[in-house]
Scaffold this motif. Structure first.
Motif, mmCIF file in Angstrom:
data_model
loop_
_atom_site.group_PDB
_atom_site.id
_atom_site.type_symbol
_atom_site.label_atom_id
_atom_site.label_comp_id
_atom_site.label_asym_id
_atom_site.label_seq_id
_atom_site.Cartn_x
_atom_site.Cartn_y
_atom_site.Cartn_z
ATOM 1 N N GLU A 29 -2.100 0.808 -13.777
ATOM 2 C CA GLU A 29 -1.124 1.166 -14.685
ATOM 3 C C GLU A 29 -0.509 2.580 -14.281
ATOM 4 N N ASN A 30 -1.093 3.410 -13.963
ATOM 5 C CA ASN A 30 -0.506 4.941 -13.511
ATOM 6 C C ASN A 30 -0.912 5.066 -12.134
ATOM 7 N N PHE A 31 -1.314 4.448 -11.317
ATOM 8 C CA PHE A 31 -1.429 4.641 -9.965
ATOM 9 C C PHE A 31 -2.275 5.889 -9.449
ATOM 10 N N VAL A 32 -3.305 6.140 -10.203
ATOM 11 C CA VAL A 32 -4.209 7.403 -9.856
ATOM 12 C C VAL A 32 -5.512 6.796 -9.378
ATOM 13 N N PRO A 33 -6.136 7.262 -8.241
ATOM 14 C CA PRO A 33 -7.266 6.684 -7.814
ATOM 15 C C PRO A 33 -8.468 7.268 -8.851
ATOM 16 N N ILE A 34 -9.189 6.221 -8.826
ATOM 17 C CA ILE A 34 -10.176 6.539 -9.963
ATOM 18 C C ILE A 34 -11.785 6.517 -9.221
ATOM 19 N N LEU A 35 -11.631 5.719 -7.962
ATOM 20 C CA LEU A 35 -12.978 5.613 -7.259
ATOM 21 C C LEU A 35 -12.544 5.563 -5.645
ATOM 22 N N GLN A 36 -13.393 6.417 -4.864
ATOM 23 C CA GLN A 36 -13.271 6.438 -3.420
ATOM 24 C C GLN A 36 -14.588 5.691 -2.958
ATOM 25 N N GLU A 37 -14.467 5.149 -1.751
ATOM 26 C CA GLU A 37 -15.837 4.585 -1.082
ATOM 27 C C GLU A 37 -15.984 4.858 0.488
ATOM 28 N N THR A 38 -16.869 5.365 0.872
ATOM 29 C CA THR A 38 -16.943 5.650 2.558
ATOM 30 C C THR A 38 -18.453 5.216 2.832
ATOM 31 N N ALA B 102 0.850 -1.132 0.017
ATOM 32 C CA ALA B 102 -0.043 0.024 0.088
ATOM 33 C C ALA B 102 0.839 1.492 -0.023
ATOM 34 N N ASP B 103 1.994 1.139 0.825
ATOM 35 C CA ASP B 103 2.902 2.359 0.696
ATOM 36 C C ASP B 103 3.398 2.778 -0.548
ATOM 37 N N GLU B 104 3.845 1.536 -1.156
ATOM 38 C CA GLU B 104 4.647 1.768 -2.679
ATOM 39 C C GLU B 104 3.248 2.475 -3.600
ATOM 40 N N ILE B 105 1.993 2.004 -3.459
ATOM 41 C CA ILE B 105 1.064 2.328 -4.384
ATOM 42 C C ILE B 105 0.906 3.880 -4.266
ATOM 43 N N ILE B 106 0.846 4.414 -2.993
ATOM 44 C CA ILE B 106 0.555 5.656 -2.574
ATOM 45 C C ILE B 106 1.726 6.585 -2.751
ATOM 46 N N ASN B 107 2.932 6.005 -2.906
ATOM 47 C CA ASN B 107 4.151 6.836 -3.009
ATOM 48 C C ASN B 107 4.096 7.065 -4.527
ATOM 49 N N ASN B 108 3.811 5.971 -5.329
ATOM 50 C CA ASN B 108 3.608 6.070 -6.767
ATOM 51 C C ASN B 108 2.542 7.275 -7.319
ATOM 52 N N TYR B 109 1.663 7.148 -6.416
ATOM 53 C CA TYR B 109 0.503 8.059 -6.994
ATOM 54 C C TYR B 109 0.887 9.596 -6.935
ATOM 55 N N PHE B 110 1.629 9.894 -5.786
ATOM 56 C CA PHE B 110 2.009 11.302 -5.537
ATOM 57 C C PHE B 110 3.293 11.541 -6.354
ATOM 58 N N GLU B 111 3.932 10.741 -6.569
ATOM 59 C CA GLU B 111 5.130 11.002 -7.677
ATOM 60 C C GLU B 111 4.759 10.950 -9.214
ATOM 61 N N ASN B 112 3.674 10.253 -9.551
ATOM 62 C CA ASN B 112 3.094 10.220 -10.900
ATOM 63 C C ASN B 112 2.346 11.490 -10.915
ATOM 64 N N THR B 113 1.943 12.236 -9.998
ATOM 65 C CA THR B 113 0.853 13.425 -10.317
ATOM 66 C C THR B 113 1.589 14.722 -9.774
ATOM 67 N N GLY B 114 2.913 14.724 -9.923
ATOM 68 C CA GLY B 114 3.738 15.907 -9.504
ATOM 69 C C GLY B 114 4.769 15.821 -8.622
ATOM 70 N N GLY B 115 5.172 14.870 -7.714
ATOM 71 C CA GLY B 115 5.912 14.552 -6.754
ATOM 72 C C GLY B 115 5.528 15.171 -5.535
ATOM 73 N N LYS B 116 6.291 14.275 -4.344
ATOM 74 C CA LYS B 116 5.593 14.608 -3.024
ATOM 75 C C LYS B 116 6.067 16.233 -2.467
ATOM 76 N N GLU B 117 7.369 16.451 -3.067
ATOM 77 C CA GLU B 117 7.832 17.750 -2.450
ATOM 78 C C GLU B 117 6.931 19.016 -3.047
ATOM 79 N N ALA B 118 6.274 18.832 -4.440
ATOM 80 C CA ALA B 118 5.720 19.827 -5.014
ATOM 81 C C ALA B 118 4.289 19.649 -4.119
ATOM 82 N N TRP B 119 3.542 18.485 -3.992
ATOM 83 C CA TRP B 119 2.254 18.476 -3.099
ATOM 84 C C TRP B 119 2.490 19.048 -1.682
ATOM 85 N N GLY B 120 3.732 18.820 -1.137
ATOM 86 C CA GLY B 120 3.996 19.279 0.291
ATOM 87 C C GLY B 120 4.026 20.711 0.285
ATOM 88 N N ASN B 121 4.458 21.456 -0.874
ATOM 89 C CA ASN B 121 4.578 22.776 -1.015
ATOM 90 C C ASN B 121 3.138 23.559 -1.202
#
Length: 250
Positions: free
Chosen positions: A177-186, A25-44
C-alpha cells in the motif's frame, strides 16, 4: 484428462507473466524513498542520532545510537549508572566495552572490515543500490501479519567469515500500500547461530524533519523470540565530537 491439467497451468503462467510486468524491484525501492521524504532529502542526510529504550527483563535500558555518513558510529547503553559503548567505529578501529572488565576492547580485523563495509550503506543499503554495485530482485508477494507485501532480495558485496567470502543477502518485505519495509531477514553466517534467520520488524513510521522513520523496532532470531526497541526521539545531522568515536587509551 491432459487438457484439464493443461488449462490451469496455462492460466497460472499467464497470471505470473501479468504480475511480473506489474512492478519491478527498482520501482518498489524508488517508491519507498519518495514516500518517506524523497531521494534528494535522503541523499543530503549527514547523520542520525536515535534515543531509545530497550526493555530487558522488565528493566528499561536507555540507549543512544549514532550513525554518520562518514562511516563513524556508536551505540551507548546506560546501565546501573554506567555507560557501555558498543560497536564504536571511528573509520579505522572498531571497539566495544567489555561487560565484565568494563574496559574497551578492539575487534579483530575481519570483524572490523565487515563493519566498515556495512557503514558504507548509510543512510540505507537500498539507497542508490546500483551505484554501490548491489543487485535487487523482486521475489514475489507474501502476507506478513495480515499485510500484503512485496518481497525484495538485495544482494550486496560479500562479507568474510573465517577468512572466506560468504553471501551477503537481505530480504525486505514492503507493504504494497505505501511501499515501506515492515520486515527484514538475513541468514546468520557465523557460529553459534550460523544458518538461522535474523529478523527485524519495523512499524510506527513517524516524520522527522520531512523524513519518515520506524519508531518501533524488534530484532531477534526467527522462531526464537525478539528484543523490542522503542525509539523516543530522532535527531538528524547531529554534531558529534570526534573524540567519542576514538578508542580510549589508559
Amino acid at each position: 484428462m491432459k487438457l484439464k491439467l493443461l488449462l490451469p497451468t496455462i492460466a497460472l503462467l499467464f497470471s505470473t507473466a501479468v504480475y511480473a510486468q506489474d512492478i519491478t524491484a527498482d520501482e518498489i525501492i524508488n517508491n519507498y524513498f519518495e514516500n518517506t521524504g524523497g531521494k534528494e532529502a535522503w541523499g543530503n542526510l549527514e547523520g542520525i542520532k536515535m534515543t531509545a529504550k530497550i526493555n530487558q527483563g522488565g528493566m528499561e535500558i536507555p540507549v543512544e545510537i549514532v550513525q554518520l555518513k562518514t562511516g563513524k558510529m556508536y551505540t551507548k547503553a546506560s546501565l546501573q549508572g554506567k555507560e557501555l559503548m558498543q560497536n564504536v567505529f571511528d573509520g579505522e578501529v572498531l571497539w566495544s566495552t567489555n561487560f565484565q572488565t568494563m574496559k574497551a576492547e578492539k575487534s579483530d580485523q575481519e570483524t572490523t572490515d565487515n563493519a566498515a563495509l556495512e557503514t558504507k550503506d548509510f543512510p540505507d543499503a537500498l539507497f542508490n543500490y546500483k551505484e554501490r554495485g548491489y543487485q535487487a530482485e523482486l521475489v514475489g508477494k507474501e502476507t506478513i501479519e495480515g499485510a500484503e507485501t512485496y518481497k525484495v532480495k538485495l544482494t550486496k558485496k560479500p562479507k568474510k567469515v573465517d577468512g572466506k567470502e560468504v553471501e551477503n543477502i537481505t530480504f525486505y518485505y514492503f507493504e504494497t500500500e505505501n511501499f515501506v519495509p515492515i520486515l527484514q531477514e538475513t541468514e546468520i553466517k557465523q557460529a553459534p547461530m550460523a544458518g538461522k534467520i535474523q529478523q527485524t520488524t519495523m512499524s510506527d513510521y513517524q516524520e522527522v524533519e520531512g523524513l519518515y522513520f520506524p519508531f518501533s523496532i524488534s530484532s531477534g532470531i526467527k522462531d526464537m523470540g525478539s528484543q523490542a526497541i522503542q525509539i523516543e526521539s530522532i535527531e538528524l545531522n547531529p554534531e558529534i565530537d570526534d573524540e567519542v568515536f576514538m578508542y580510549p587509551t589508559e
